[in-house]
Design a protein around this motif. Structure first.
Motif, PDB file in Angstrom:
ATOM      1  N   MET A   1       0.852  -1.174   0.000  1.00  0.00           N
ATOM      2  CA  MET A   1       0.000   0.000   0.000  1.00  0.00           C
ATOM      3  C   MET A   1       0.897   1.236   0.000  1.00  0.00           C
ATOM      4  SD  MET A   1      -3.006   1.049   2.683  1.00  0.00           S
ATOM      5  CE  MET A   1      -4.389   0.240   1.928  1.00  0.00           C
ATOM      6  N   ASP A   2       0.714   2.071  -0.976  1.00  0.00           N
ATOM      7  CA  ASP A   2       1.543   3.266  -1.064  1.00  0.00           C
ATOM      8  C   ASP A   2       0.779   4.489  -0.548  1.00  0.00           C
ATOM      9  OD1 ASP A   2      -0.247   3.329  -3.107  1.00  0.00           O
ATOM     10  OD2 ASP A   2       1.162   3.994  -4.635  1.00  0.00           O
ATOM     11  N   ALA A   3       1.401   5.636  -0.649  1.00  0.00           N
ATOM     12  CA  ALA A   3       0.822   6.860  -0.091  1.00  0.00           C
ATOM     13  C   ALA A   3      -0.492   7.244  -0.781  1.00  0.00           C
ATOM     14  CB  ALA A   3       1.822   8.002  -0.196  1.00  0.00           C
ATOM     15  N   VAL A   4      -0.596   6.965  -2.058  1.00  0.00           N
ATOM     16  CA  VAL A   4      -1.824   7.309  -2.787  1.00  0.00           C
ATOM     17  C   VAL A   4      -3.011   6.504  -2.261  1.00  0.00           C
ATOM     18  CG1 VAL A   4      -2.912   7.297  -5.059  1.00  0.00           C
ATOM     19  CG2 VAL A   4      -0.523   7.970  -4.836  1.00  0.00           C
ATOM     20  N   ASP A   5      -2.784   5.223  -1.974  1.00  0.00           N
ATOM     21  CA  ASP A   5      -3.852   4.389  -1.429  1.00  0.00           C
ATOM     22  C   ASP A   5      -4.273   4.855  -0.034  1.00  0.00           C
ATOM     23  OD1 ASP A   5      -3.988   2.752  -3.670  1.00  0.00           O
ATOM     24  OD2 ASP A   5      -2.422   1.404  -2.908  1.00  0.00           O
ATOM     25  N   VAL A   6      -3.298   5.218   0.775  1.00  0.00           N
ATOM     26  CA  VAL A   6      -3.595   5.690   2.134  1.00  0.00           C
ATOM     27  C   VAL A   6      -4.396   6.988   2.080  1.00  0.00           C
ATOM     28  CG1 VAL A   6      -2.569   6.545   4.283  1.00  0.00           C
ATOM     29  CG2 VAL A   6      -1.597   4.545   3.138  1.00  0.00           C
ATOM     30  N   ILE A   7      -4.004   7.903   1.222  1.00  0.00           N
ATOM     31  CA  ILE A   7      -4.723   9.173   1.088  1.00  0.00           C
ATOM     32  C   ILE A   7      -6.133   8.933   0.548  1.00  0.00           C
ATOM     33  CG2 ILE A   7      -4.768  11.352  -0.203  1.00  0.00           C
ATOM     34  CD1 ILE A   7      -1.715  11.392   0.083  1.00  0.00           C
ATOM     35  N   ASP A   8      -6.268   7.991  -0.373  1.00  0.00           N
ATOM     36  CA  ASP A   8      -7.580   7.670  -0.934  1.00  0.00           C
ATOM     37  C   ASP A   8      -8.502   7.079   0.126  1.00  0.00           C
ATOM     38  OD1 ASP A   8      -9.357   7.616  -3.093  1.00  0.00           O
ATOM     39  OD2 ASP A   8      -8.917   5.483  -3.465  1.00  0.00           O
ATOM     40  N   VAL A   9      -7.986   6.184   0.947  1.00  0.00           N
ATOM     41  CA  VAL A   9      -8.791   5.593   2.029  1.00  0.00           C
ATOM     42  C   VAL A   9      -9.163   6.667   3.057  1.00  0.00           C
ATOM     43  CG1 VAL A   9      -8.716   3.991   3.972  1.00  0.00           C
ATOM     44  CG2 VAL A   9      -7.929   3.257   1.729  1.00  0.00           C
TER      45      VAL A   9
END
Length: 88
Positions: A1-9
């Motif tokens: 899980m990268d930063a984009v996924d974390v921000i999206d969640v």
């Protein structure tokens, strides 16, 4: 899980929080406004007149809106679990 996924969640979680809480907050806002107008028109400045009806109406709206809130939260949770399974 990268930063984009974390921000999206995190963005989805904040949006779901707003969607779930907005109807109850709007009901409380409308009832507070109605009671404030009533107090201004009648010059009754009783503090309990604000709290008791607002609490009763907010609890009633929670019971009425609970199925919507639960279904929205379950949909978000299922999407989150599906996203975790796809990454794992």
């Amino acid at each position: 899980m990268d930063a984009v996924d974390v921000i999206d969640v995190a963005r989805d979680a904040l949006l779901i929080t707003l969607i779930i809480s907005a109807p109850v907050m709007l009901v409380g806002l409308i009832i507070g406004l109605i009671i404030s107008i009533f107090q201004a028109l009648t010059h009754i400045q009783e503090m309990t007149l604000v709290f008791v009806p607002k609490i009763l109406v907010v609890f009633a709206s929670l019971f009425v809106l609970l199925p919507f809130m639960l279904s929205t939260l379950l949909t978000f949770t299922q999407g989150l679990v599906d996203r975790m399974i796809a990454l794992g």
